[in-house]
Design an enzyme around this catalytic site. Sequence first.
Site, PDB file in Angstrom:
ATOM      1  N   ALA A  13      -7.384  -6.393  -8.669  1.00  0.00           N
ATOM      2  CA  ALA A  13      -8.807  -6.221  -8.362  1.00  0.00           C
ATOM      3  C   ALA A  13      -9.256  -7.072  -7.174  1.00  0.00           C
ATOM      4  O   ALA A  13     -10.351  -6.889  -6.659  1.00  0.00           O
ATOM      5  CB  ALA A  13      -9.659  -6.545  -9.589  1.00  0.00           C
ATOM      6  N   ARG A  18      -7.614 -11.724   3.235  1.00  0.00           N
ATOM      7  CA  ARG A  18      -6.775 -12.294   4.299  1.00  0.00           C
ATOM      8  C   ARG A  18      -5.890 -11.254   4.986  1.00  0.00           C
ATOM      9  O   ARG A  18      -5.282 -11.523   6.014  1.00  0.00           O
ATOM     10  CB  ARG A  18      -5.909 -13.435   3.735  1.00  0.00           C
ATOM     11  CG  ARG A  18      -6.678 -14.729   3.598  1.00  0.00           C
ATOM     12  CD  ARG A  18      -5.878 -15.790   2.885  1.00  0.00           C
ATOM     13  NE  ARG A  18      -5.752 -15.496   1.460  1.00  0.00           N
ATOM     14  CZ  ARG A  18      -4.922 -16.133   0.640  1.00  0.00           C
ATOM     15  NH1 ARG A  18      -4.118 -17.076   1.100  1.00  0.00           N
ATOM     16  NH2 ARG A  18      -4.876 -15.808  -0.646  1.00  0.00           N
ATOM     17  N   GLN A  74     -12.595  -3.697 -13.095  1.00  0.00           N
ATOM     18  CA  GLN A  74     -13.142  -5.020 -13.380  1.00  0.00           C
ATOM     19  C   GLN A  74     -14.289  -5.247 -12.396  1.00  0.00           C
ATOM     20  O   GLN A  74     -14.065  -5.376 -11.206  1.00  0.00           O
ATOM     21  CB  GLN A  74     -12.051  -6.082 -13.176  1.00  0.00           C
ATOM     22  CG  GLN A  74     -12.488  -7.490 -13.508  1.00  0.00           C
ATOM     23  CD  GLN A  74     -11.555  -8.531 -12.901  1.00  0.00           C
ATOM     24  OE1 GLN A  74     -10.759  -8.244 -12.010  1.00  0.00           O
ATOM     25  NE2 GLN A  74     -11.667  -9.757 -13.374  1.00  0.00           N
ATOM     26  N   GLY A 103      -0.359  -7.416  -8.517  1.00  0.00           N
ATOM     27  CA  GLY A 103      -0.065  -6.242  -7.692  1.00  0.00           C
ATOM     28  C   GLY A 103       0.479  -6.552  -6.310  1.00  0.00           C
ATOM     29  O   GLY A 103       0.888  -5.649  -5.577  1.00  0.00           O
ATOM     30  N   TYR A 351      14.856  21.097  21.373  1.00  0.00           N
ATOM     31  CA  TYR A 351      13.904  21.077  20.266  1.00  0.00           C
ATOM     32  C   TYR A 351      14.107  22.315  19.408  1.00  0.00           C
ATOM     33  O   TYR A 351      13.980  23.451  19.896  1.00  0.00           O
ATOM     34  CB  TYR A 351      12.451  21.061  20.775  1.00  0.00           C
ATOM     35  CG  TYR A 351      11.458  21.227  19.651  1.00  0.00           C
ATOM     36  CD1 TYR A 351      11.409  20.291  18.620  1.00  0.00           C
ATOM     37  CD2 TYR A 351      10.611  22.330  19.580  1.00  0.00           C
ATOM     38  CE1 TYR A 351      10.527  20.436  17.551  1.00  0.00           C
ATOM     39  CE2 TYR A 351       9.724  22.485  18.512  1.00  0.00           C
ATOM     40  CZ  TYR A 351       9.699  21.532  17.511  1.00  0.00           C
ATOM     41  OH  TYR A 351       8.837  21.681  16.456  1.00  0.00           O
ATOM     42  N   ASN A 371       7.719  27.334  19.080  1.00  0.00           N
ATOM     43  CA  ASN A 371       7.305  27.696  17.717  1.00  0.00           C
ATOM     44  C   ASN A 371       5.800  27.686  17.524  1.00  0.00           C
ATOM     45  O   ASN A 371       5.316  28.102  16.491  1.00  0.00           O
ATOM     46  CB  ASN A 371       7.954  26.743  16.710  1.00  0.00           C
ATOM     47  CG  ASN A 371       7.529  25.307  16.919  1.00  0.00           C
ATOM     48  OD1 ASN A 371       7.334  24.876  18.056  1.00  0.00           O
ATOM     49  ND2 ASN A 371       7.368  24.562  15.846  1.00  0.00           N
TER      50      ASN A 371
HETATM   51  C1  UD1 Z   1      -2.851 -17.429  -9.464  1.00  0.00           C
HETATM   52  C2  UD1 Z   1      -2.638 -18.409 -10.617  1.00  0.00           C
HETATM   53  C3  UD1 Z   1      -1.831 -19.607 -10.135  1.00  0.00           C
HETATM   54  C4  UD1 Z   1      -0.515 -19.130  -9.578  1.00  0.00           C
HETATM   55  C5  UD1 Z   1      -0.737 -18.089  -8.476  1.00  0.00           C
HETATM   56  C6  UD1 Z   1       0.577 -17.470  -8.084  1.00  0.00           C
HETATM   57  C7  UD1 Z   1      -4.629 -18.164 -12.013  1.00  0.00           C
HETATM   58  C8  UD1 Z   1      -5.917 -18.765 -12.436  1.00  0.00           C
HETATM   59  N1  UD1 Z   1      -3.923 -18.846 -11.126  1.00  0.00           N
HETATM   60  O1  UD1 Z   1      -3.666 -18.098  -8.518  1.00  0.00           O
HETATM   61  O2  UD1 Z   1      -1.574 -20.504 -11.235  1.00  0.00           O
HETATM   62  O3  UD1 Z   1       0.230 -20.238  -9.084  1.00  0.00           O
HETATM   63  O4  UD1 Z   1      -1.595 -17.023  -8.944  1.00  0.00           O
HETATM   64  O5  UD1 Z   1       0.400 -16.624  -6.979  1.00  0.00           O
HETATM   65  O6  UD1 Z   1      -4.264 -17.108 -12.495  1.00  0.00           O
HETATM   66  N2  UD1 Z   1      -7.135 -10.654  -9.655  1.00  0.00           N
HETATM   67  C9  UD1 Z   1      -7.876  -9.712 -10.338  1.00  0.00           C
HETATM   68  N3  UD1 Z   1      -9.135 -10.037 -10.743  1.00  0.00           N
HETATM   69  C10 UD1 Z   1      -9.705 -11.250 -10.514  1.00  0.00           C
HETATM   70  C11 UD1 Z   1      -8.930 -12.203  -9.803  1.00  0.00           C
HETATM   71  C12 UD1 Z   1      -7.667 -11.879  -9.400  1.00  0.00           C
HETATM   72  O7  UD1 Z   1      -7.413  -8.601 -10.575  1.00  0.00           O
HETATM   73  O8  UD1 Z   1     -10.839 -11.453 -10.919  1.00  0.00           O
HETATM   74  C13 UD1 Z   1      -5.807 -10.320  -9.208  1.00  0.00           C
HETATM   75  C14 UD1 Z   1      -5.628 -10.382  -7.708  1.00  0.00           C
HETATM   76  O9  UD1 Z   1      -5.872  -9.118  -7.119  1.00  0.00           O
HETATM   77  C15 UD1 Z   1      -4.191 -10.809  -7.553  1.00  0.00           C
HETATM   78  C16 UD1 Z   1      -3.917 -11.626  -8.814  1.00  0.00           C
HETATM   79  O10 UD1 Z   1      -4.919 -11.274  -9.734  1.00  0.00           O
HETATM   80  O11 UD1 Z   1      -3.311  -9.692  -7.558  1.00  0.00           O
HETATM   81  C17 UD1 Z   1      -3.916 -13.129  -8.553  1.00  0.00           C
HETATM   82  O12 UD1 Z   1      -5.189 -13.550  -8.111  1.00  0.00           O
HETATM   83  P1  UD1 Z   1      -5.382 -14.710  -7.050  1.00  0.00           P
HETATM   84  O13 UD1 Z   1      -6.828 -14.910  -6.842  1.00  0.00           O
HETATM   85  O14 UD1 Z   1      -4.529 -14.448  -5.863  1.00  0.00           O
HETATM   86  O15 UD1 Z   1      -4.802 -15.965  -7.875  1.00  0.00           O
HETATM   87  P2  UD1 Z   1      -4.385 -17.363  -7.264  1.00  0.00           P
HETATM   88  O16 UD1 Z   1      -5.611 -18.143  -6.966  1.00  0.00           O
HETATM   89  O17 UD1 Z   1      -3.411 -17.156  -6.176  1.00  0.00           O
HETATM   90 CA    CA Z   2      -2.615 -15.326  -4.827  1.00  0.00          CA
END
Ligand code: UD1
Ligand code: CA
Length: 452
Positions: A13, A18, A74, A103, A351, A371
């Site tokens: 979600a 970035r 979500q 994902g 071709y 063609n």
């Molecule tokens: C998360 C972990 C961290 C870990 C890291 C590894 C948590 C709180 N922290 O941090 O411990 O070391 O991943 O990469 O889980 N997403 C949703 N809904 C949300 C938020 C995120 O679907 O509300 C999805 C994002 O699209 C992504 C994944 O969850 O695919 C991870 O979210 P992200 O915000 O990147 O987590 P990190 O802060 O990197």
């Molecule tokens: Ca991440």
Amino acid sequence: MAKRSLAVIVLAAGQGTRMRSSLPKVLHEVAGKAMVRHVLDAAVDLKPQRSVVVLGRGMERVASAVAPAAIAIQDPPQGTGDAVRAAMGALKGFVGDVLVLYGDTPLLTPDSLKRMLAARRAKSDPAVVVAGFTPADPAAYGRLLLDKRGSLQRIVEFKEANAEERQVRFCNAGLMVLDGARLPKLLKQLSNDNAKGEYYLTDLVHLARAAGWDCRAVEADAIDVMGVNNRVELAEAEAHLQNRLRRAAMENGVTLVAPETVFLRSDTNLGRDVVIEPHVVFGPHVRVADNVVIRAFSHIEGASIASGATIGPYARLRPGADIASDAHIGNFVEIKNASIEAGAKVNHLTYIGDARVGAKANIGAGTITCNYDGFNKSHTDIGKGAFIGSNSSLVAPVKIGDGAIVAAGSVIVRDVPADALGLGRGQQVEKPGFAARFRSQKQKQKQKQKKK
Ligand code: UD1
Ligand code: CA
């Protein structure tokens, strides 16, 4: 290990800001396949009964890429724990283990997932199993805190970690397996009283421990769990995956003369004793049978190549190119939506589009199937054993019979019967002495000009 059911939740979600893209992050491709598809495919080996992908509002575009997985929206995203909560509606009535994946980790392998599942199903019956890894730079990852016996005590997010905890190098990769029976109770207890004001999935670990349940960490390969957050990391993931695909091809009996210059797709299907010279690029949906040689600098997509054929150098095969056994496709030849039958030769500067080239036909240098008239595509049919002289234009729809000959330089606008000669070019005229007279006249003119 008793058979147990499995559900997979893929979290996707996040906006992926970035990436600086109008495309949702998880749809960016690695080796020609959307990242989220790689994640789902890695889980397919585990035969999950249910799969759910959690998306944000306005990410409907992702839905078709993840079918037949269910979608949960979500809205608004309030953290990884909240995302799992959003998925629970799609898991009504499910009993078993729940695997949570991100994902944006396209390099996941079934092997790393299987090891986590085995740990979850071990004797100590942990409520939560987390994949840990030791990255070269632990940066802002969550840290895994183990007790003396090696059980996982807590995950502390980087923002919350104190100086001592930040020294820990064993990090949370983001993959988790949870006992579905205990998960709802844990999710209910999540709070967002933390640095980001989000519901952290990682908090499930200390909540489980507080309930007296075991939690475990399984060490994963740092490349397998690599996350992609920007286009630099996307290119890194591509490089890793290309290396895996090249290695797998070589292990299956394909010779890659310069592997680092050959680009494959996840679905590239290569037979045994195929030889691929340097700088060959594969697009989607290519099948290559045994004993095919693909020479340098060829670009191939949506094509099927039968055994013993040779392609290139500098050939371009486009979707619908169907090359039969022992056919030769040479340099600067483009083939689109056409079947080149057994032993036919199309060797130079040609071709062939929307056509059939019969067995053992020979297509001369510079032949073009015309063609397209700007509105419609039309078909060219060339019979077996036909000979098309160099620099001929075959204006479709047109049919050249078996064994017919087309004279070089012809523009063919009507069918040529079998074994006939088709000649369609201006008649040649010779003028004896003309060239000599022409030269002397021109030379005289030049001398006059000089004298002036
Ligand atoms: C998360 C972990 C961290 C870990 C890291 C590894 C948590 C709180 N922290 O941090 O411990 O070391 O991943 O990469 O889980 N997403 C949703 N809904 C949300 C938020 C995120 O679907 O509300 C999805 C994002 O699209 C992504 C994944 O969850 O695919 C991870 O979210 P992200 O915000 O990147 O987590 P990190 O802060 O990197
Ligand atoms: Ca991440």
